[in-house]
Design an enzyme around this catalytic site. Structure first.
Site, PDB file in Angstrom:
ATOM      1  CB  CYS A  27      -0.859  -0.047   1.261  1.00 32.94           C
ATOM      2  SG  CYS A  27      -1.944   1.376   1.469  1.00 32.94           S
ATOM      3  CB  CYS A  77      -3.090   4.004  -5.395  1.00 32.53           C
ATOM      4  SG  CYS A  77      -4.410   3.181  -4.454  1.00 32.53           S
TER       5      CYS A  77
HETATM    6  N1  DGL Z   1      -3.973   0.803  -1.830  1.00 32.37           N
HETATM    7  C1  DGL Z   1      -3.545   1.994  -1.216  1.00 32.37           C
HETATM    8  C2  DGL Z   1      -2.310   2.568  -1.880  1.00 32.37           C
HETATM    9  O1  DGL Z   1      -1.533   1.849  -2.480  1.00 32.37           O
HETATM   10  C3  DGL Z   1      -4.522   3.084  -0.887  1.00 32.37           C
HETATM   11  C4  DGL Z   1      -5.989   2.871  -0.945  1.00 32.37           C
HETATM   12  C5  DGL Z   1      -6.762   3.688   0.064  1.00 32.37           C
HETATM   13  O2  DGL Z   1      -6.943   4.896  -0.126  1.00 32.37           O
HETATM   14  O3  DGL Z   1      -7.167   3.072   1.051  1.00 32.37           O
HETATM   15  O4  DGL Z   1      -2.050   3.748  -1.783  1.00 32.37           O
END
Ligand code: DGL
Length: 254
Positions: free
Chosen positions: A75, A185
């Site tokens: 993430c 993301c």
């Molecule tokens: N999957 C997350 C990232 O790589 C963010 C998603 C969210 O906003 O929860 O930034």
């Protein structure tokens, strides 16, 4: 004491880290993975940095109860907010983060025009500014927020007409102007088909999933901690909705 048969923990605010898990599973087929998505608290991208840090640390504590030899923070948002704190708290654990793949994009398109699409938290953190300043002298970089896209991916609609309509609104100013779009993301590769429909076939889409998987394998190899099978995924999610695990499995296999 870390052991070969312990889990590789893969953490995300929700289902996005599955775009990284796909690469991990391919490169490390003999490993046991614990995938934890904090879907009950997603999206992280619009929280304060302090809240993202708190949520990440709480989730990781739960994951550690299963026995981890490595933690992949799949993430970008949680990496930006909490990776330093995680490394300080768990000095004996291999901790790998992910950041927007701006370097590979700048290497591929020196002097080019590159979009970086990421969450609010990722785009406003110092970590991103530091990354940006390494490349923005030569390259034109556009920071692109995508509010609402994570929510669609979380509800299994990353490849829907709804996602395409939202992406059309977000990306319209950049159509015909980009050499590459960095998907900063981990949820966004799960909407790659809709992104491609909006931007057309010429723009190169890049994400950090494969690089993160390669780094994970390298670190485990160096530590003599590569597993020797059989491969397995244990799914955990903070979401109350039981369908979330079915969505995780479906996303892994698409
Ligand atoms: N999957 C997350 C990232 O790589 C963010 C998603 C969210 O906003 O929860 O930034």
């Amino acid at each position: 004491m870390n052991r070969k048969e312990d889990y590789i923990g893969v953490f995300d605010s929700g289902v996005g880290g599955i775009s990284v898990l796909r690469h991990l599973r391919k490169l490390l087929p003999n490993e046991r993975f614990l995938y934890y998505g904090d879907s009950a608290n997603a999206p992280y991208g619009r929280c304060t940095t302090a809240d993202v840090q708190k949520l990440t640390l709480t989730a990781v504590e739960k994951m550690l109860e299963f026995g981890l030899k490595a933690l992949v923070v799949a993430c970008n948002t949680a990496t930006a907010a909490a990776i330093q704190e995680l490394r300080q708290r768990y000095p004996d654990l291999i901790v790998i983060g992910i950041e927007p793949a701006l370097k590979p994009a700048a290497d591929q398109f020196p002097g080019g025009r590159i979009g970086v699409m990421a969450t609010e938290v990722t785009l406003r953190e110092d970590k991103f500014d530091n990354l940006l300043h390494r490349f923005d002298a030569e390259t034109t970089v556009f920071k692109i927020g995508a509010p609402g896209l994570v929510e669609l991916v979380e509800s299994g609609k990353g490849d829907s007409g709804e996602a395409e309509a939202l992406l059309f609104e977000i990306l319209r100013p950049y159509v015909g102007k980009l050499d590459a779009l960095v998907l900063g993301c981990t949820h966004y590769p799960l909407a790659a088909k809709a992104i491609r429909r909006v931007l057309g076939p010429r723009v190169v889409l890049l994400d950090g999933g494969e690089g993160t998987a390669r780094e994970t394998r390298r670190r485990l190899e160096n530590a003599g901690l590569l597993g020797d099978g059989p491969g397995h995924i244990l799914w955990k999610n903070s979401g109350k909705n039981e369908e979330i695990i079915a969505l995780c499995e479906a996303l892994l296999n698409t």
